[in-house]
Enzyme design. Structure first.
Site, short mmCIF file in Angstrom:
data_model
loop_
_atom_site.label_atom_id
_atom_site.label_comp_id
_atom_site.label_asym_id
_atom_site.label_seq_id
_atom_site.Cartn_x
_atom_site.Cartn_y
_atom_site.Cartn_z
CG ASP A 166 -1.88 -0.94 1.30
OD1 ASP A 166 -1.99 -1.76 0.11
OD2 ASP A 166 -2.45 -1.31 2.51
CD GLU A 249 -8.72 -2.24 0.46
OE1 GLU A 249 -9.26 -3.24 0.26
OE2 GLU A 249 -7.77 -2.06 0.84
NE ARG A 456 23.37 5.75 -30.82
CZ ARG A 456 23.77 5.20 -29.49
NH1 ARG A 456 23.85 6.14 -28.73
NH2 ARG A 456 23.00 3.98 -29.11
CG ASN A 517 25.36 7.18 -20.26
OD1 ASN A 517 24.32 7.23 -20.15
ND2 ASN A 517 26.44 7.21 -21.03
N GLY A 560 27.44 0.35 -22.42
CA GLY A 560 28.65 0.86 -22.95
C GLY A 560 29.82 1.06 -21.67
CG HIS A 663 19.30 -3.05 -29.78
ND1 HIS A 663 20.70 -3.80 -30.08
CD2 HIS A 663 19.85 -1.92 -29.98
CE1 HIS A 663 21.55 -2.60 -30.59
NE2 HIS A 663 21.04 -1.67 -30.38
CG MET A 664 16.58 -8.31 -24.83
SD MET A 664 16.50 -10.07 -24.46
CE MET A 664 15.12 -10.05 -23.57
#
Length: 782
Positions: A166, A249, A456, A517, A560, A663-664
């Site tokens: 909670d 709730e 980039r 980073n 990296g 890359h996932m």
């Protein structure tokens, strides 16, 4: 800190005993806390005991209180609930029950108790401590304990960890289990609609872009039915085909009358005729695998709890170990309990404004942002006050879209004209710019990647075209959402101001990158989602080897030269080793980690050097059977090199496997943390931008040329702060694209201790006792 002081942590617990119990409703992440208490306790030389079934086990004693071993907490991290059990206990509420509990502890020599539970559980613990001397006196008079036993157990140290989905305990930003519960809720709300539970309801509303949320602390106005129906009608008129209403709730109106999901369904069906469905989540919120955040939170809090217990004296008040921003803090238990009770009292007496303030700044910040995004009507016609452009720069990161949505809508609410730029600085140079209305960003909160497109490309080589488009589109401020390139692009914009007056407009960088980073911020949008992806993958990999055990997995993470993901994934997933660029290592380190004593496999309790635990994990004696490998931690010791080394050294003993996650880690729907963080960052950035533009208005135009007109918005310890990009230059290692100082490096010893390495634990950064009133008066954390 001297070596002697370092070493003191390893002898701090000698001759002492700690008991750990979980009480009340179970919460994901409790097992991580139990595991950390056990292993760090053993590391310090203490004996550690499990108390099974909460306070009931403390009262019943016998087999309910058993000594824990290092191996007994293996394979716990990824499990939901609490492995040692939790039970409601009427007996402990009576003095007779507490007398029996005291007797059980005295007989085992236990004088340190770690309680993981909600406010009721922690209040019971404090009562137990306050009565301790009288309980010992009664036991001695009854002849159940000797005078010597009473002297040895003369005082009881108690430290609480708040485990509750909670998040309703005052004094901590997040309780163990809350983030995991949010994961469950958001998954379901993404799939359908509607949900439950105060803080959970509020943060879910931000995370899912809900149209309305009902929470007990802030009942709606008397005409809420009309307001709600008008709101739903307006959103449908603007093209929305779906409305989300979240009911906590205990939701009530200003007269204290309950507001239920069925009430709202009936209202919407009767007044508007909309097809309406109700979903009550219930205990599904407590289930499932704990999130990475809860695993790390539980682990950090468990370490801090052991330190607080072993450093305690008879004069030290019972304390709660909690989280403020990314800082561990110790707060007096009863101060927290009292403020939590004050909230309930204020609500019962219908002093709702006071209840909101008592909840703390983080809760209030969430509420204010929610109200802006959900309840304020966007202006029908734009006043054209200012023109602000929003863009994504760098690589895609989950949460970028939530930040864009928040930035755009807050800008529109303020009466600004908001433009969106496609494909980062390259798109700004090419004029890939369009105006965004309210519905343009509808439904963006839960979508991964970057809807605007991100590249980039840095701005310097295109200054002329960028300057021309700033003039053409009358851009007066720039919100840049992205990673290290966004920060370095900001530095180039500052430099370009010397040549191009058009670049003299305010800009703010919102850090968004899985690598985490960006200088100036402890956290970046997207890193939490990536971390959870890694943890989920590691859990599945461990399951894949459950039948063989004789296997070592080497996993390469993104980042990296920044080892954040590898380190935090190692901590959350129970890895043996996390090799990173920031902590240099040699071939000798790898040989020690990868070359065990084969004879050690014959013993159920391995006696070989702890440095080879990675291999022991592969044999099934520990759960840590994996090394998280950062993609650029060493230019020579690559993933393939490490894999070949382990394969060679493990011949005849274990098999090696490698996994490059790739890359996932950048994909998927953003986690609740990233959605909420991004939403609040976007809102704060746009509020700053409006003020900075007004401040920079001179002679009929915007001219911003001061260092504080180009900033990074970041979270530093406990607060969201704006820092000039030029001031952050000295804090940056540009060659390796990382900040020179990174807070999470201080967590690496915890990772190693939990993997049974023989290292020193630096206690210099451990939390000191604070007071909740002083903490609540500070600037809000996220």
């Amino acid at each position: 800190m001297t070596h002697e002081e370092h070493h003191a942590a390893k002898t701090l617990g000698i001759g002492k005993a700690i008991a750990v119990l979980t009480s009340g409703g179970d919460a994901q992440g409790m097992n991580a806390a139990v595991r950390a208490v056990v292993r760090v306790g053993i590391f310090t030389g203490a004996r550690v005991f499990f108390v099974h079934e909460g306070y009931q086990g403390l009262v019943d004693g016998g087999d309910h209180i058993r000594e824990a071993t290092w191996e007994s907490v293996s394979m716990m991290l990824q499990l939901g609930g609490t492995v040692i059990g939790s039970a409601r206990c009427k007996d402990f509420r009576d003095r007779e029950g507490r007398l029996r509990a005291a007797l059980n502890l005295v007989k085992l020599g236990i004088t340190n108790l770690c309680v993981i539970g909600g406010d009721g559980s922690l209040t019971g613990a404090d009562t137990f401590r306050s009565e301790w001397s009288d309980l010992l006196s009664d036991l001695q008079k009854a002849g159940k304990i000797t005078a010597e036993e009473a002297t040895k157990s003369s005082y009881l140290n108690i430290v609480g960890l708040v485990g509750s989905i909670d998040n309703d305990f005052c004094g901590t930003d997040m309780t163990i289990g809350t983030d995991s519960a949010l994961h469950r809720i958001v998954e379901i709300v993404d799939a359908i609609t509607t949900t439950a539970q105060r803080y959970l309801a509020l943060v879910t509303s931000l995370s899912c872009g809900a149209d309305w949320v009902f929470i007990p602390e802030c009942p709606p106005d008397d005409d809420w039915e009309e307001h709600l129906c008008r709101r739903l009608t307006e959103t449908r008129t603007r093209g929305s085909r779906l409305n989300i209403i979240i009911v906590a709730e205990g939701a009530i109106d200003k007269n204290g009358k309950p507001i239920t999901s069925e009430d709202i369904k009936n209202l919407v069906v009767k007044r508007l005729g909309y097809d309406t469905r109700v979903t009550v989540l219930g205990h599904v919120q407590r289930g499932g695998t704990p999130s990475a955040f809860d695993r790390i939170l539980g682990s950090r809090m468990g370490v801090e709890a052991v330190m607080a217990l072993l450093e305690g004296t008879p004069d030290t008040p019972a304390c709660v170990v909690s989280l403020s921003g990314n800082q561990a803090v110790r707060l007096p238990l009863m101060e927290c309990v009292q403020v939590t009770k004050d909230v309930t009292k204020a609500m019962n007496e219908k002093r709702f404004d006071e209840a909101m303030k008592l909840r703390g700044r983080s809760f209030m910040n969430n509420w204010e942002v929610y109200k802006l995004l959900a309840h304020v009507r966007p202006p029908v016609s734009k006043s054209g006050l200012h023109t602000v452009a929003v863009m994504n720069v760098g690589a895609p990161a989950a949460g970028m879209n939530a930040a864009v949505r928040s930035t755009v809508r807050i800008g529109l609410i303020q009466g600004n004209r908001v433009l969106v730029v496609h494909d980062g600085f390259e798109g700004l140079a090419k004029g890939q710019i369009e105006e965004a209305g309210w519905s343009y960003v509808g439904g963006w909160t839960g979508q991964g990647g970057s809807k605007l497109g991100t590249k980039r490309t840095l701005p310097k080589k295109n200054f002329e075209q960028i300057s021309a488009n700033i003039t053409k589109f009358n851009i007066q401020g720039l919100v840049i959402i992205g990673g290290f390139e966004a920060y370095t692009g900001g530095l180039e914009l500052m430099e370009g101001r010397k040549q191009f007056d058009e670049l003299c407009i305010p800009f703010v960088v919102i850090p968004a990158t899985v690598s985490n980073n960006v200088p100036g911020s402890d956290f970046s949008i997207g890193a939490d989602t990536a971390l959870n992806t890694i943890c989920t993958t590691c859990d599945r990999i461990k399951q894949s080897a459950a039948g063989t055990k004789r296997r070592v997995f080497i996993i390469e993470t993104m980042g990296g030269y920044c080892g954040y993901l590898a380190t935090m994934a190692g901590l959350a997933a129970g890895a043996d080793a996390a090799y990173i660029f920031e902590e240099p290592f040699t071939i000798r380190d790898l040989q020690v980690d990868g070359h065990p004593d084969p004879a050690s496999y014959l013993s159920p309790a391995p006696a070989c050097p702890p440095a080879v635990l990675l291999v022991i994990g592969a044999m099934g004696f520990q759960e840590e059977d994996r090394a998280d490998w950062n993609e650029k931690c060493n230019e020579n010791y690559t993933t393939d090199f490490i894999f070949n080394l382990y394969s060679e050294e493990g011949k005849g003993i274990f098999d090696s496997r490698k996994n490059v996650l790739g890359h996932m880690q950048q994909g998927g729907s953003p986690t609740p943390f990233d959605r909420n963080f991004a939403t609040k960052m976007g809102a704060k950035a746009m509020n700053w931008m409006s003020g900075k533009i007004k401040e920079s208005y001179r002679n009929g135009r915007i001219f911003a040329n001061t260092p504080d007109s180009g900033c990074v918005l970041g979270m530093r310890k406990r607060a969201l702060v704006f820092q000039p990009v030029t001031e952050l230059k000295d804090q940056t290692d540009f060659e390796h694209r990382i900040p020179k100082e990174q807070w999470w490096l201080k967590l690496r010893p915890i990772l190693k201790i939990l993997a049974k390495y023989e290292i020193d634990l630096d206690t210099s950064d451990h939390a000191h006792l604070e007071h909740i009133s002083r903490k609540r008066s500070g600037e809000a954390a996220v």
